[in-house]
Design an enzyme around this catalytic site. Structure first.
Site, mmCIF file in Angstrom:
data_model
loop_
_atom_site.group_PDB
_atom_site.id
_atom_site.type_symbol
_atom_site.label_atom_id
_atom_site.label_comp_id
_atom_site.label_asym_id
_atom_site.label_seq_id
_atom_site.Cartn_x
_atom_site.Cartn_y
_atom_site.Cartn_z
ATOM 1 N N ASP A 109 18.052 -48.480 -34.892
ATOM 2 C CA ASP A 109 18.675 -48.691 -33.477
ATOM 3 C C ASP A 109 18.529 -47.480 -32.488
ATOM 4 O O ASP A 109 19.404 -47.189 -31.510
ATOM 5 C CB ASP A 109 20.132 -48.844 -33.575
ATOM 6 C CG ASP A 109 20.909 -47.843 -34.503
ATOM 7 O OD1 ASP A 109 20.346 -46.891 -34.828
ATOM 8 O OD2 ASP A 109 21.959 -47.975 -34.513
ATOM 9 N N LYS A 161 30.088 -37.317 -38.142
ATOM 10 C CA LYS A 161 31.111 -37.641 -37.275
ATOM 11 C C LYS A 161 32.335 -36.982 -37.514
ATOM 12 O O LYS A 161 33.442 -37.324 -37.783
ATOM 13 C CB LYS A 161 31.651 -39.334 -37.672
ATOM 14 C CG LYS A 161 30.328 -40.102 -37.703
ATOM 15 C CD LYS A 161 30.555 -41.710 -37.431
ATOM 16 C CE LYS A 161 29.256 -42.218 -37.087
ATOM 17 N NZ LYS A 161 28.443 -42.844 -38.179
ATOM 18 N N ASP A 217 21.220 -44.098 -28.872
ATOM 19 C CA ASP A 217 21.445 -45.252 -30.121
ATOM 20 C C ASP A 217 22.177 -46.454 -29.296
ATOM 21 O O ASP A 217 22.940 -46.270 -28.904
ATOM 22 C CB ASP A 217 22.529 -44.517 -31.226
ATOM 23 C CG ASP A 217 23.045 -45.505 -32.115
ATOM 24 O OD1 ASP A 217 23.080 -46.749 -31.999
ATOM 25 O OD2 ASP A 217 23.288 -45.045 -33.334
HETATM 26 N N1 GDD Z 1 18.890 -50.729 -45.432
HETATM 27 C C1 GDD Z 1 20.169 -50.111 -45.304
HETATM 28 N N2 GDD Z 1 21.382 -50.392 -46.085
HETATM 29 N N3 GDD Z 1 20.292 -49.727 -44.004
HETATM 30 C C2 GDD Z 1 21.590 -49.363 -43.596
HETATM 31 C C3 GDD Z 1 22.792 -49.530 -44.429
HETATM 32 C C4 GDD Z 1 22.450 -50.010 -45.992
HETATM 33 O O1 GDD Z 1 23.380 -50.177 -46.508
HETATM 34 N N4 GDD Z 1 23.883 -49.050 -43.682
HETATM 35 C C5 GDD Z 1 23.403 -48.780 -42.618
HETATM 36 N N5 GDD Z 1 21.999 -49.016 -42.456
HETATM 37 C C6 GDD Z 1 21.118 -48.754 -41.286
HETATM 38 C C7 GDD Z 1 21.592 -49.358 -40.031
HETATM 39 O O2 GDD Z 1 20.817 -50.505 -39.830
HETATM 40 C C8 GDD Z 1 20.907 -48.481 -38.865
HETATM 41 O O3 GDD Z 1 19.520 -48.288 -38.660
HETATM 42 C C9 GDD Z 1 20.955 -47.014 -39.812
HETATM 43 O O4 GDD Z 1 21.220 -47.295 -41.205
HETATM 44 C C10 GDD Z 1 22.136 -46.063 -39.227
HETATM 45 O O5 GDD Z 1 23.362 -46.961 -39.281
HETATM 46 P P1 GDD Z 1 24.392 -46.929 -38.127
HETATM 47 O O6 GDD Z 1 25.374 -47.882 -38.471
HETATM 48 O O7 GDD Z 1 23.483 -47.324 -36.971
HETATM 49 O O8 GDD Z 1 25.017 -45.451 -38.211
HETATM 50 P P2 GDD Z 1 25.594 -44.781 -36.913
HETATM 51 O O9 GDD Z 1 24.671 -45.088 -35.711
HETATM 52 O O10 GDD Z 1 27.038 -44.734 -37.002
HETATM 53 O O11 GDD Z 1 25.148 -43.288 -37.464
HETATM 54 C C11 GDD Z 1 23.650 -43.057 -37.731
HETATM 55 O O12 GDD Z 1 23.080 -42.603 -36.597
HETATM 56 C C12 GDD Z 1 23.366 -41.578 -35.949
HETATM 57 C C13 GDD Z 1 22.326 -41.460 -34.569
HETATM 58 O O13 GDD Z 1 22.091 -42.669 -34.099
HETATM 59 C C14 GDD Z 1 23.934 -41.440 -38.531
HETATM 60 O O14 GDD Z 1 22.408 -41.355 -38.959
HETATM 61 C C15 GDD Z 1 24.372 -40.240 -37.462
HETATM 62 O O15 GDD Z 1 24.104 -38.974 -38.250
HETATM 63 C C16 GDD Z 1 23.407 -40.317 -36.352
HETATM 64 O O16 GDD Z 1 23.787 -39.119 -35.369
HETATM 65 MG MG MG Z 2 23.381 -46.394 -34.991
#
Ligand code: GDD
Ligand code: MG
Length: 356
Positions: A109, A161, A217
């Site tokens: 994303d 976070k 994001d």
């Molecule tokens: N295959 C798989 N299985 N993918 C997963 C799972 C799972 O169980 N859980 C989450 N994902 C995927 C989501 O689809 C997304 O592409 C990615 O892992 C990160 O999940 P998000 O839910 O979007 O995380 P976030 O935005 O809260 O935080 C992450 O992204 C930030 C940057 O955008 C973290 O990586 C943070 O450290 C980072 O700053």
């Molecule tokens: Mg995200």
């Protein structure tokens, strides 16, 4: 080179759009989010992309397979029966990744300039196990915060976070890892950000690559709209305004006709087969496919789902997100409304709320 894209999250923060589609398929700038990434990977010579899928996996597979030929890369689906979080999927896909070469890992994303070539060069130059792309933000508590040595990029601390301020450089959700990282992960739900990265920092094995240009994001409505704005502002081929009823930058699918007395833009994306009637005003918004906007409707800073009908003189604003096949009656006012799929709205929503 190979890449794994984490595409298995529930996308809860982008509901209602993710009730009918997994987040990686939600159209950003008129194509599924994940295609932006696959194309960028392919352009730097990645030949195999492993999609780590779980939530709505069948839909993801069938949609991506439609694009496979054009993408010019081999796509492998690595299917999780139960979600394995952000590190577990790497262990599950070990047989594809464990060839001694380093590989990309991407969150599905994130949108940016994807300067992957420079990232590869940086990873080779430091010779350690992992490189994380980092960027600077104003609201670091929503992300993984990275503290690193400015001169070398060596990461000293990774805090996912944080509740208290640690710094404003954050994990941009794009990594290059050596295959030795696979030995740190088991096939069970494991967080890359909370478990694996902090461990790699302790042995000075993780380095920060500072991204140039914009980054976002786009996994929540406000950021999706902000990301659209940044993306459109950074399109190199942006066309100068030729029509009096367009305020650039805008991205309008070729199938869409713009009648007289409309005013569209700036920062508007209109998808395939959207019908606009006379006098429509849209700014800072995305309109998804097959929706009809009746005469003089007004859309500002909002996302309108697929196959909706927005009534005459209706006004939708303030980060409203309208699900699929919603009907908004004439003259209705929606202020920050999250409207679930298939609803008919015949009463105003004066304050931000979810309409189930
Ligand atoms: N295959 C798989 N299985 N993918 C997963 C799972 C799972 O169980 N859980 C989450 N994902 C995927 C989501 O689809 C997304 O592409 C990615 O892992 C990160 O999940 P998000 O839910 O979007 O995380 P976030 O935005 O809260 O935080 C992450 O992204 C930030 C940057 O955008 C973290 O990586 C943070 O450290 C980072 O700053
Ligand atoms: Mg995200």
């Amino acid at each position: 080179m190979k890449a794994l894209i984490l595409a298995g999250g529930y996308g809860t923060r982008l509901r209602p759009l993710t009730l009918t589609q997994p987040k990686p398929l939600v159209e950003f700038a008129n194509k599924p989010m994940i295609l932006h990434q696959i194309e960028a990977l392919s352009s730097v010579g990645v030949d195999t992309v492993i999609l780590a899928v779980s939530y709505k996996k069948e839909q993801l597979e069938s949609e991506i397979l439609k694009h496979t030929e054009k993408l010019g890369v081999k796509i492998i689906f690595s299917v999780e029966e139960t979600p394995l979080d952000t590190a577990g999927p790497l262990a599950l896909a070990r047989r594809y990744l464990n060839d001694g070469e380093s590989f990309f890992v991407l969150n599905s994303d994130v949108i940016c300039d994807f300067n992957f070539q420079a990232m590869i060069a940086f990873h080779r130059s430091h010779g350690k196990e992992g490189t994380i792309a980092v960027t600077q933000v104003n609201e670091p508590s929503k992300y993984g915060v990275v503290v690193f040595k400015k001169e070398t990029g060596e990461i000293e601390k990774f805090v996912e976070k944080p509740q208290e301020y640690v710094g404003n450089k954050i994990n941009a959700g794009m990594y290059i890892l050596n295959s030795s990282v696979l030995d740190r992960i088991e096939v069970k739900p494991t967080s890359m950000e909370k478990e694996i990265f902090p461990e790699m920092c302790q042995t000075s094995n993780l380095y920060a690559f500072v991204l140039k240009g914009y980054w976002m994001d786009v996994g929540q409505p406000r950021d999706f709209l902000k990301g659209t704005q940044l993306y459109l502002d950074n399109q190199k081929s942006a066309i100068p305004s030729t029509s009096t009823n367009l305020i650039h930058p805008v991205m309008i699918h070729e199938s869409v006709k713009i009648p007289s007395k409309c005013c569209i833009g700036p920062h508007v994306v209109i998808a395939e087969n959207v019908i606009l009637e006379e006098g429509v005003r849209i700014k800072n918004s995305t309109i998804l496919p097959n929706t009809i906007l009746r005469q003089h409707s007004f859309i500002s800073t909002s996302i309108i789902g697929r196959k909706c009908t927005i009534g005459q003189w209706a006004r939708v604003e303030n980060t409203s997100v309208i699900g699929d096949e919603v009907v908004i009656k004439d003259e209705i006012y929606l202020n920050g409304a999250l409207v679930c799929n298939n609803k008919t709205i015949s009463e105003n929503v004066l304050e931000p709320k979810v309409v189930m």
